[in-house]
Structures are given as structure tokens and as C-alpha cells.
Design a protein around this motif. Structure first.
Motif, PDB file in Angstrom:
ATOM      1  N   VAL A  22       1.847  -4.559   3.315  1.00 37.00           N
ATOM      2  CA  VAL A  22       2.972  -3.711   3.702  1.00 37.00           C
ATOM      3  C   VAL A  22       2.582  -2.272   3.376  1.00 37.00           C
ATOM      4  O   VAL A  22       2.170  -1.980   2.248  1.00 37.00           O
ATOM      5  N   ASN A  23       2.686  -1.380   4.348  1.00 36.58           N
ATOM      6  CA  ASN A  23       2.362   0.029   4.146  1.00 36.58           C
ATOM      7  C   ASN A  23       3.644   0.843   4.018  1.00 36.58           C
ATOM      8  O   ASN A  23       4.562   0.698   4.840  1.00 36.58           O
ATOM      9  N   ILE A  24       3.710   1.682   2.984  1.00 38.89           N
ATOM     10  CA  ILE A  24       4.879   2.540   2.813  1.00 38.89           C
ATOM     11  C   ILE A  24       4.424   3.955   2.491  1.00 38.89           C
ATOM     12  O   ILE A  24       3.282   4.188   2.100  1.00 38.89           O
ATOM     13  N   LYS A  25       5.342   4.904   2.639  1.00 41.88           N
ATOM     14  CA  LYS A  25       5.076   6.301   2.306  1.00 41.88           C
ATOM     15  C   LYS A  25       5.959   6.714   1.136  1.00 41.88           C
ATOM     16  O   LYS A  25       7.137   6.382   1.075  1.00 41.88           O
ATOM     17  N   TYR A  56       9.846  -3.597  -4.605  1.00 42.44           N
ATOM     18  CA  TYR A  56      10.956  -4.098  -3.785  1.00 42.44           C
ATOM     19  C   TYR A  56      10.638  -4.075  -2.297  1.00 42.44           C
ATOM     20  O   TYR A  56      11.113  -4.925  -1.539  1.00 42.44           O
ATOM     21  N   LYS A  57       9.836  -3.107  -1.856  1.00 47.04           N
ATOM     22  CA  LYS A  57       9.433  -3.087  -0.447  1.00 47.04           C
ATOM     23  C   LYS A  57       8.661  -4.355  -0.088  1.00 47.04           C
ATOM     24  O   LYS A  57       8.776  -4.874   1.023  1.00 47.04           O
ATOM     25  N   ASN A  59       0.855  -1.188   0.000  1.00 49.07           N
ATOM     26  CA  ASN A  59       0.000   0.000   0.000  1.00 49.07           C
ATOM     27  C   ASN A  59       0.890   1.236   0.000  1.00 49.07           C
ATOM     28  O   ASN A  59       1.439   1.636   1.026  1.00 49.07           O
ATOM     29  N   ASP A  60       1.005   1.848  -1.166  1.00 53.20           N
ATOM     30  CA  ASP A  60       1.958   2.932  -1.375  1.00 53.20           C
ATOM     31  C   ASP A  60       1.289   4.293  -1.196  1.00 53.20           C
ATOM     32  O   ASP A  60       0.832   4.918  -2.146  1.00 53.20           O
ATOM     33  N   ASN A  61       1.199   4.707   0.064  1.00 49.72           N
ATOM     34  CA  ASN A  61       0.723   6.058   0.382  1.00 49.72           C
ATOM     35  C   ASN A  61      -0.705   6.322  -0.100  1.00 49.72           C
ATOM     36  O   ASN A  61      -1.048   7.433  -0.510  1.00 49.72           O
TER      37      ASN A  61
END
Length: 283
Positions: free
Chosen positions: A61-64, A80-81, A37-39
Motif C-alpha cells: 500500500v502506497n501513501i503520502k 492503520y492505512k 510504503n509511507d512516502n
């Protein structure tokens, strides 16, 4: 075969549930699915969390990152995250978009193809979009190119090509490098994948500029970049496309951007792109 799937997702609340349900309903279940989940500013996270509770092989997976929706670096960074959270016990690694509906035998059919041909490095079906109440093959690319939306790589092929490049054009260079390393590529006409959101629907105007920069990094050379920029501008009836391709290329050249392939690979890439272009204009 062990299928690992990574799905970058940015504001995909309208589609992600359908994508995950189609994956969860496969006749050959994947061993692991990671949604990155990209922002997202919508309900993407909540929807995916519901699936993680129902299916043990799905995780979130949560990323900003930047909120701009662009092809290339943002998407592959997100990939890649997710990939980094997985172990190495995979036979096939997939990068899928979050707006697809797969036929229930999709993974099983991919496995059959991989097992039947030891030299097969990449395989996929075709994306179809809804037009006037019928599903038709998406025409944005040729029939011999595997779309970035549904990439599936045999493990050794994935490693041979140096995995995925963090730049615009990653989903072209991967196929050319696969051929460079003597891997075969297959598109199965019988595998029809519903693409719920047209490619590039939310891309900013900066995308073509990045495409030009990527052409420099892929060692296309100015002449090939000029010709492809002209061809795409005419095809889209948009001179700005050509202008941004050239500006992007010259910007990368001026900044002495580092190519992400070797000179030898670059020679092979140019040869393949010339062949592809000649095939396009001869149709």
C-alpha cells in the motif's frame, strides 16, 4: 492461528528485503502481510513489489505523508492505512518494523504461547543490535517492555485496548491498558530478533517534545513527567531531553489537548508508571 502483519516503511530500502524474506521463511506462514510504503524516496516500493509477485500473502500500500521520520502519529497512521485493507479474520495482529530479521520459528513460537495461555494478550521476543561484531540485546528499554518494533496482539486484547493510539507513547500505553483489562504480557528470551537500525537513529529533535505532549495525553501528571524527564536526561546526559519533555507537556496542557484515555485508566497508568520507575532505580 491466522497472523496478520502490518509493516509501516519509510525509506527502508537497505533493510526491507531482509525483513520480508525472514517473514516469508517462517515455519508458520502469516495469512497476510501488508507493507505500507509511507512516502519513501528510495527503492522501498520496487523491492516490496518484487516480493508481492513472489508471495501471494504479501501486498503493498502506497501513501503520502510528511517526509520527517518521527515516532507516534506518522507510524500509527501508516499502520492503520494497512490495517484498513485487511479483513477481520485474524487471530493475531502484528505491527512490525521494516528493519528486523526474525528467527524462522518466530510466528510458530508466538502461536504456541497464545494457545498455551488464554489470558495472554501480547507476546514478543527481544531486539538485538550488532555491536563490535556481536549481537547484543538492545538496551533502550527494560527487559519487560515489548518494543514498538515488534508488537503482536491477540485479537480481543487489541480490541479491548481500543487498538493503537495515534500518538507518541502508543507502545507504552498499549501494554498498560492490556494490564488494565487483565491481559498478560510475555517476552520470550529465546526469541532473538536482529534489529538492523538502532531505535531512533533518524528521529528529529522534535521527538522529545512529542513525548512530553504524550505524557499529558496519557494523564501522567506534571510531577511524574518532571521525574521521568529528569531521569531520562541524566541517563542520556542531555539536559535538552528534560527541557523538551517539560515544554511538550506544558504545550499540551496550555492547548487543553484531549487525553486519549479515561480518568480511571489514567489513575491505573500513573500507578503502573510509578511502579516501573521504582523498579528501574532499584536495579
Amino acid at each position: 492461528m491466522n497472523f496478520y502483519i502490518v509493516i509501516p516503511a519509510h525509506n527502508e530500502a537497505n533493510f526491507i528485503a531482509k525483513t520480508l524474506q525472514s517473514i516469508a521463511s517462517q515455519t508458520l506462514a502469516p495469512k497476510a502481510v501488508v507493507v505500507v510504503n509511507d512516502n519513501s524516496l528510495d527503492n522501498t516500493q520496487t523491492i516490496v513489489e518484487a516480493f508481492t509477485k513472489q508471495y501471494h500473502f504479501i501486498k503493498l500500500v502506497n501513501i503520502k505523508s510528511a517526509n520527517t521520520h518521527l515516532p507516534g502519529t506518522k507510524i500509527i497512521n501508516a499502520f492503520y492505512k494497512g490495517f484498513e485493507t485487511l479483513d477481520k479474520d485474524y487471530d493475531v495482529i502484528c505491527k512490525f518494523d521494516a528493519d528486523l530479521i526474525f528467527p524462522e520459528n518466530y510466528l510458530e513460537t508466538l502461536a504456541h504461547h497464545f494457545k498455551s495461555n488464554k489470558n495472554l494478550g501480547m507476546v514478543s521476543g527481544h531486539c538485538y543490535v550488532k555491536q563490535k561484531n556481536t549481537w547484543q540485546r538492545e538496551q533502550i528499554t527494560g527487559k519487560k517492555h515489548i518494543r514498538g518494533a515488534l508488537k503482536a496482539y491477540k485479537k480481543q486484547c487489541f480490541l479491548d485496548i481500543g487498538m493503537l493510539k495515534k500518538d507518541m507513547g502508543w507502545d507504552t500505553i498499549d501494554e498498560i491498558l492490556a494490564k488494565y483489562y487483565k491481559w498478560n504480557i510475555l517476552l520470550d528470551d529465546n526469541l532473538k530478533v536482529k534489529h538492523l537500525k538502532p531505535t531512533g537513529a533518524n528521529y528529529s529533535k522534535q521527538a522529545n517534545l512529542l513525548q512530553g505532549q504524550a505524557m499529558y495525553k496519557m494523564r501522567y501528571g506534571f510531577i511524574l513527567t518532571f521525574i521521568l524527564g529528569t531521569y531520562n536526561a541524566i541517563k542520556r546526559n542531555d539536559f535538552a531531553t528534560f527541557n523538551n519533555y517539560i515544554l511538550g507537556y506544558l504545550k499540551a496542557q496550555r492547548e487543553n489537548a484531549k487525553p486519549f484515555i479515561t480518568k480511571e485508566q489514567g489513575k491505573f497508568v500513573r500507578q503502573q508508571r510509578w511502579i516501573d520507575f521504582k523498579n528501574k532505580i532499584s536495579i
